[in-house]
Scaffold this active site. Structure first.
Site, PDB file in Angstrom:
ATOM      1  N   ARG A 113      -1.573  11.912   7.941  1.00 38.31           N
ATOM      2  CA  ARG A 113      -1.883  10.566   8.480  1.00 38.31           C
ATOM      3  C   ARG A 113      -2.980  10.757   9.483  1.00 38.31           C
ATOM      4  NH1 ARG A 113      -1.050   5.410   6.358  1.00 38.31           N
ATOM      5  NH2 ARG A 113      -0.008   4.001   7.676  1.00 38.31           N
ATOM      6  N   THR A 390      -4.035   2.164  -2.251  1.00 41.31           N
ATOM      7  CA  THR A 390      -3.820   3.460  -1.942  1.00 41.31           C
ATOM      8  C   THR A 390      -3.608   4.408  -3.325  1.00 41.31           C
ATOM      9  OG1 THR A 390      -2.387   2.722  -0.079  1.00 41.31           O
ATOM     10  CG2 THR A 390      -1.797   4.786  -1.104  1.00 41.31           C
ATOM     11  N   THR A 408      -4.757   7.348   1.400  1.00 33.99           N
ATOM     12  CA  THR A 408      -5.345   5.922   1.190  1.00 33.99           C
ATOM     13  C   THR A 408      -6.196   5.852   2.388  1.00 33.99           C
ATOM     14  OG1 THR A 408      -4.172   3.585   1.717  1.00 33.99           O
ATOM     15  CG2 THR A 408      -3.250   5.386   2.975  1.00 33.99           C
ATOM     16  N   ASN A 410      -5.924   2.445   3.498  1.00 32.67           N
ATOM     17  CA  ASN A 410      -5.254   1.221   3.398  1.00 32.67           C
ATOM     18  C   ASN A 410      -5.539   0.305   2.516  1.00 32.67           C
ATOM     19  OD1 ASN A 410      -3.300  -0.198   4.336  1.00 32.67           O
ATOM     20  ND2 ASN A 410      -4.369  -0.902   6.185  1.00 32.67           N
ATOM     21  N   SER A 461       3.799   4.266   8.063  1.00 34.66           N
ATOM     22  CA  SER A 461       3.136   4.211   6.502  1.00 34.66           C
ATOM     23  C   SER A 461       4.502   3.665   5.724  1.00 34.66           C
ATOM     24  CB  SER A 461       2.635   5.498   6.246  1.00 34.66           C
ATOM     25  OG  SER A 461       2.476   5.309   4.880  1.00 34.66           O
ATOM     26  N   GLY A 482       0.427   0.598  -2.900  1.00 34.24           N
ATOM     27  CA  GLY A 482       0.970  -0.636  -2.968  1.00 34.24           C
ATOM     28  C   GLY A 482       1.454  -1.304  -1.395  1.00 34.24           C
ATOM     29  N   GLY A 483       1.244  -0.721  -0.601  1.00 32.93           N
ATOM     30  CA  GLY A 483       1.176  -1.136   0.510  1.00 32.93           C
ATOM     31  C   GLY A 483       3.141  -1.184   0.795  1.00 32.93           C
TER      32      GLY A 483
HETATM   33  N1  GLY Z   1      -1.625   1.777   4.478  1.00 31.85           N
HETATM   34  C1  GLY Z   1      -0.385   1.652   3.663  1.00 31.85           C
HETATM   35  C2  GLY Z   1       0.750   2.622   4.028  1.00 31.85           C
HETATM   36  O1  GLY Z   1       0.457   3.542   4.617  1.00 31.85           O
HETATM   37  O2  GLY Z   1       1.872   2.209   3.828  1.00 31.85           O
END
Ligand code: GLY
Length: 578
Positions: A113, A390, A408, A410, A461, A482-483
């Protein structure tokens, strides 16, 4: 010279023809998948690759064919996606990889990350009136976290792979240097986001023709700057990205536009090997991503709550099942808002949140006939602190390994800002921090102090790469973009298989629902029946049909056969078995 031009034109025509054939093959494949009474997954016995882009699937499949393992294939797929799918495939972002080895009987998680730069501070996205400035957190050079992808993939390969970084990166370099044929999805994506991307010279030059016109389906898309960057990394190793010419280009981009990432930040970036979250559901072992993702914690928490109900008897996507799912989801997302953050910085009651006892206490607050309004749900009190775009892909091999990776930048195309001269986009992951407690981020998620901005911290995340094991054997490999919807999308594929007995292709394709506590609504995809919606409304739920959610590229392994299900929500997705 003229002969060269002729040759170039001939090879372009050949490429165009190949591209047309590939698109045709994709359509035939899609038709084959939905033939018959049920959707049929792709099958294999020695390996399976499922990604959101057929060129990445094919690159990874070649690695498996040559005897490489799932980790080799995953690193190859990730670099290939960075070229073929710039909206989410990346070297300028970060992610998580779960690796399961049946032989070693272990599941490990690689956390690559992004991190906040050392100069970052808690109030950096607040305006003069103390309001969260979304433009600054999402679409500026300050939106970028220090990228982790290159370091994470290199670590995975070094520790668990069998091929060299040069071998793993070769297909991506070829795709960037020689180009690939533009698909309708690729062209549509760049058209849709032209306003964001064309603001920046560096991005305009990369993604639009010299006269400003669009790349259309069938065109050849070449990325020379990206090819040069990938070649440097391949030749000099992953540290090149963090201390070499690539780092210099990224930092120069920051300095020109008020970004915060320095050479020191780049040099200091390190991925981490973490212990995944481990839970169980109806006798299956669930392994999913631990903090700094909230994904695994809440997938397990929601499954724990739902385990107390006979979901199979209530039926797939019936009003009763959706009601219980929504109620469980609400409670989990409320907890997310208070407790979750980067465990290197904050203590999280993970054991409590994922315990069966806490799930039982949450079930007691849940009315089986009536929705509990979100405003009356507060984060619970689990016991014991102990010390939109993502992309996800899943791979299994003949050696008993399974890899589940979500990475991702984002948003779709991240901040929209490309690094001048380096050919890749910057992430806007800093928006995943809680800019101000109580203010929603780009996915409407509310966060608290645990996820406040701090120097060198990883932003929270929802990515949930997940591996489900059945009596020690890899059974399901799944995960999604999908956030905020990632957690619930992943959850539903697990439930579709375990509770409802769907095969993996049907489980992936089935219409999905989502509740994230705030806003207080059940979001549904098309395909939920009007009488189901009416019943949910009678129970007190607000129901909103919106665009599709997630793209869950998944594998199921049963009796030695690997079944791949590419999500039909992505027109370029492909599963290939060996
Ligand atoms: N950027 C979306 C997540 O990491 O959840």
């Amino acid at each position: 010279m003229r002969q060269d031009n002729l040759l170039t034109r001939c090879s372009r025509l050949a490429l165009l023809a190949c591209g047309a054939l590939l698109i045709q093959a994709q359509l035939v494949l899609a038709a084959a998948i939905i033939e018959g009474e049920r959707m049929h997954p792709v099958q294999g016995t020695r390996g399976m690759v499922v990604t959101s882009h057929f060129l990445a699937t094919q690159s990874a499949q070649e690695v498996l064919k040559r005897g490489g393992n799932a980790i080799d294939a995953a690193v190859t797929a990730a670099f290939s996606l960075a070229v073929t799918q710039p909206r989410s495939g990346n070297i300028g972002g970060g992610g998580f990889m779960l690796i399961s080895s049946e032989k070693k009987d272990e599941v490990v998680a690689i956390d690559y990350r992004e991190k906040a730069p050392a100069k970052a501070y808690t109030e950096m996205f607040l305006d003069q009136d103390g309001h969260a400035d979304n433009q600054l957190s999402r679409f500026s050079h300050q939106s970028a976290g220090v990228p982790g992808t290159v370091a994470g993939l290199a670590l995975a390969l070094e520790k668990y792979g069998t091929i060299t970084l040069q071998e793993a990166m070769a297909p991506a370099i070829k795709l960037a240097e020689e180009g690939f044929i533009v698909t309708p999805r690729f062209s549509e994506g760049l058209k849709a986001k032209q306003k964001r991307l064309q603001q920046w010279d560096s991005s305009r030059k990369l993604f639009y023709k010299a006269d400003g016109s669009f790349y259309e389906p069938g065109d050849l898309f070449v990325q020379q700057d990206l090819a040069a960057t990938l070649k440097r990394i391949s030749a000099q190793g992953p540290r090149e990205f963090y201390t070499g010419r690539t780092a210099e280009l990224l930092v120069a981009e920051m300095e020109r536009h008020g970004g915060m990432i320095t050479m020191e930040d780049m040099k200091n970036y390190q991925p981490a090997i973490r212990t995944p979250i481990h839970g169980s559901y109806r006798g299956y072992d669930i392994y999913s991503m631990s903090p700094p993702s909230s994904g695994g914690t809440h997938v397990v928490q929601i499954l724990n709550i739902l385990e107390g109900y006979p979901i199979a008897d209530y039926g797939h996507n019936s009003a009763r099942t959706i009601h219980l799912m929504a109620e469980a989801m609400k409670r989990a997302y409320a907890d997310r808002s208070l407790y979750l953050g980067d465990e290197d910085f904050v203590q999280i009651p993970l054991k409590g949140l994922t315990s069966k006892a806490y799930a039982a206490s949450l079930r007691e607050t849940l009315n089986q006939e009536q929705a509990t309004p979100s405003k009356t749900i507060l984060p619970g009190t689990p016991v014991g602190y102990e010390s939109n775009e993502t992309t996800h892909f899943s791979i299994t091999d003949q050696y008993g390994n399974a890899v589940s990776t979500t990475y991702t930048i984002n948003f779709s195309y991240g901040s929209g800002i490309a690094v001048e001269g380096a050919g890749f986009l910057l992430n806007n992951e800093m928006d995943d921090f809680s800019a101000k407690p109580g203010s929603p981020n780009g996915y409407g998620l509310i966060g608290g102090k645990a996820n406040k901005i701090e120097p060198n911290k990883r932003m929270l995340s929802s990515m949930s790469p997940t591996i489900v094991k059945d009596k020690g054997k890899n059974f399901l490999v799944t995960g999604s973009p999908g956030g905020s919807r990632i957690i619930t999308t992943t959850l539903q594929v697990i439930m579709n298989v375990i509770d409802h007995g769907l095969n993996i292709q049907s489980a992936v394709a089935a219409p999905r629902v989502h509740h994230q506590w705030l806003p207080d609504e059940i979001r549904i995809e098309e395909g939920i029946s009007p009488d189901t919606i009416a019943k949910l409304q009678q129970m007190g739920h607000a129901v909103q049909q919106k665009s599709s959610m997630g793209a869950i590229q998944s594998i199921m392994v049963k009796d030695g056969v690997m079944y791949g299900g590419a999500d039909p929500r992505r027109s370029t997705g492909q599963a290939m078995g060996l």
